[in-house]
Structure formats: structure tokens, C-alpha cells
Design an enzyme around this catalytic site. Sequence first.
Site, PDB file in Angstrom:
ATOM      1  N   LYS A   1      -1.388  -1.858  -3.981  1.00 36.40           N
ATOM      2  CA  LYS A   1      -2.896  -0.848  -3.572  1.00 36.40           C
ATOM      3  C   LYS A   1      -2.065   0.714  -3.994  1.00 36.40           C
ATOM      4  CE  LYS A   1      -6.024   1.292  -0.444  1.00 36.40           C
ATOM      5  NZ  LYS A   1      -6.739   1.311   0.659  1.00 36.40           N
TER       6      LYS A   1
ATOM      7  N   LYS B   1       1.256  -1.187   0.166  1.00 37.01           N
ATOM      8  CA  LYS B   1       0.102  -0.277   0.104  1.00 37.01           C
ATOM      9  C   LYS B   1       1.244   1.330  -0.119  1.00 37.01           C
ATOM     10  CE  LYS B   1      -3.740   2.264   2.342  1.00 37.01           C
ATOM     11  NZ  LYS B   1      -4.256   2.567   3.896  1.00 37.01           N
TER      12      LYS B   1
HETATM   13  C1  PBG Z   1      -7.233   3.499   5.939  1.00 28.86           C
HETATM   14  C2  PBG Z   1      -7.226   3.088   4.201  1.00 28.86           C
HETATM   15  C3  PBG Z   1      -6.922   4.175   3.345  1.00 28.86           C
HETATM   16  C4  PBG Z   1      -7.863   3.483   2.108  1.00 28.86           C
HETATM   17  C5  PBG Z   1      -8.085   2.633   2.319  1.00 28.86           C
HETATM   18  N1  PBG Z   1      -7.754   1.553   3.780  1.00 28.86           N
HETATM   19  C6  PBG Z   1      -7.081   5.481   3.605  1.00 28.86           C
HETATM   20  C7  PBG Z   1      -5.509   5.680   3.869  1.00 28.86           C
HETATM   21  O1  PBG Z   1      -5.061   4.952   3.963  1.00 28.86           O
HETATM   22  O2  PBG Z   1      -5.244   7.096   3.881  1.00 28.86           O
HETATM   23  C8  PBG Z   1      -8.076   4.356   0.906  1.00 28.86           C
HETATM   24  C9  PBG Z   1      -8.691   3.347  -0.199  1.00 28.86           C
HETATM   25  C10 PBG Z   1      -8.897   4.371  -0.997  1.00 28.86           C
HETATM   26  O3  PBG Z   1      -8.515   5.401  -1.649  1.00 28.86           O
HETATM   27  O4  PBG Z   1     -10.194   4.063  -1.826  1.00 28.86           O
HETATM   28  N2  PBG Z   1      -5.669   2.369   6.519  1.00 28.86           N
END
Ligand code: PBG
Length: 326
Positions: free
Chosen positions: A249, A196
Amino acid sequence: MSFPTRRLRRLRISDKMRELVQETTLSPKDFICPVFVQEDIEDRIRVQSMSEIERLPLKDVNEEVGKIIDLGIPAIMIFGIPSKKDESGSSAFDENGIVQKAISQIREKFGDKIVIMADVCLCQFTSTGHCGIINGNKIDNDVSLETLAKIAVSQARAGVDTVSPSAMMDGQVLAIREALDDEGFTDVSIMSHSAKHRSNFYSPFRDAAECAPKFGDRKTYQVPYTNAREAMMEVESDIEEGVDIVMIKPALSYLDLIAETRRKFNVPVSAYSVSGEYALVKAASQLGYVNEEDITLEILHSIKRAGADMIVTYFAKSASKFLQKS
Ligand code: PBG
């Protein structure tokens, strides 16, 4: 005059011929549909930056899931927005928490007609908006692991199929696997947000889930978007720790990493087409600059073509409708 030795246009001659040689296919079965559920609200709240996405009150969740099932989508991903936040994110592992209630309600109504996945993170539940527990002035990785494990177990008790840790703490998959196994939840699977990235494409989600960090940013835990080898190390670690499905992601700016993960590892690969990817398409199509249906299907096919087995996407419902037509 010499003729071309290869005529690739021969296989583009008709719709049927093109169908015959089509390499990548897309179906509602590829999608995981996000569902936002908010505690203590009576009416749905529209997410301003994400057209057609709403936060649901608990009472509306089953109706929504019924629609998702009817479209042929096999899985949902639940995100909760609690009414109370504190430093330890305690509402995330409360057995009467909003996510736990949603899971058990869906399970009770739909049995195994849908795969129930849930986000395992802290940022929606902590007063700091960070994905881990703050100790002093930094995020304490190992203390956060204990909390993440507790969240996963509480979701398993509620009846979740798959927990999806997205906090990017080192060792989160192992900590969760051990805690689930200790409690007898050996059949609950883990789909980790393995790589991520610290992405600018998440801002609409922070509006949807109220989880923007109150100070600082997520650079000390999310992967920098400049580093592909580091992303592969994240995937590799999750596999060593016992993950069932890995995730890259965001999706669209990270197709190279999806392709590389597919080539390097024999594990199911998911891609998360995030809120910013959705918002850009929605905004441009509302302005009439692009055709929403065509561009949505092109984007999702390209994520599949790169090597994703499944896609978490806010387009899940709309794309399923487009696919039914074609
Ligand atoms: C939180 C989380 C996020 C997303 C999914 N889980 C936000 C972040 O890390 O700031 C983002 C998903 C999206 O933008 O669709 N842990």
C-alpha cells in the site's frame, strides 16, 4: 532488404487474436470495495476530495452492500467514523461501536454472500489521530498491540470474516492472531497492511475518515517510500506471525514491491489503490484531461500485471460497471 525476424504485430492483428494472447485479466472478482460508515448521522455525507464516495449512515449500509454484491464484487472493507474519540480509542472496540454494528447488520442480512473485512486501526478513534496509543510523547507499540487485539476480537464477535490491521505496529499480526485464537475465532483471517508506506497519497482518505494526526506525522511507524528491502522485511515478519493475506500500500507508485512480493513469497498478495490514486484520476477526468474509463482499467490491469491477486479500490463499483460493458 532483410525482413524482421520477429513480427510481434502478428498477434495483434484482431480483437480476437489479442484476446487469445492476453496475459492479464481483470474482473469484479478481483476487487475489495471500501465502505465508510459514520455513527449518528441521518443522511449520506459526500467526501469532498473523493468524487462519488460517501460516508453512510448505518441505515443505508445494507442497501449499499446489496449493490456491491449485485456487481459481482466478492468483498468489502469497512471503515468506521465514530462520534466520540478519546485517548485510548475505546469506541474502536466497543461491542456497540459503529463498525461492530455495521458488521453484524451486514452478516445478518447477507450471510456469506460477501466477504466482510474491516480495518483494524486506531486513528479514526483516538483524539490524537494516531494509529497507536500515545504514552508520554511517543507511540507505545506494545500497549497499542493490546488495543488492536481487542478491536479484532470485537469485530470477530460481530461476525467479521477478515480483520485488516493497518496501524503498522510491530507484532500486530501475532498479537491479533493469538487473541483471536484464544477467543475461539480460529477461522477469522488476517489481511495485514504489511508494507504500508508513509505516503502522501492518503490525504483524501483523512478527509473521508477524519483521521489526520493532530500533531506530528506517521513517520515513526509507516515504511519510508525510499526503502524496498525494509518493505520486504515487513512482509516477511507478517508471514512469520501467521498472516493470511499480505498487502502492499499504496499500489500505483509501488508496483515494484507488488511484483517482488509475488516473486518472493507464496502468499496471497493484495494491493491497496489508495484515496490519492483515486482522487488524481477523478480530478483529471473531470477536467477532461484523461478518459476516466480507459485510465481506470489501465491502472487496475497494471496492478494485476505486477502480481496482485486482489485490489482494495475506490474504483471497485465504477470499474465493475466498465467491465460489464466491455
Ligand atoms: C488508517 C488508514 C489510512 C488509510 C487506510 N487506513 C490512512 C493513514 O494511514 O493515514 C489510507 C487509505 C487511503 O488513502 O485510501 N490507518
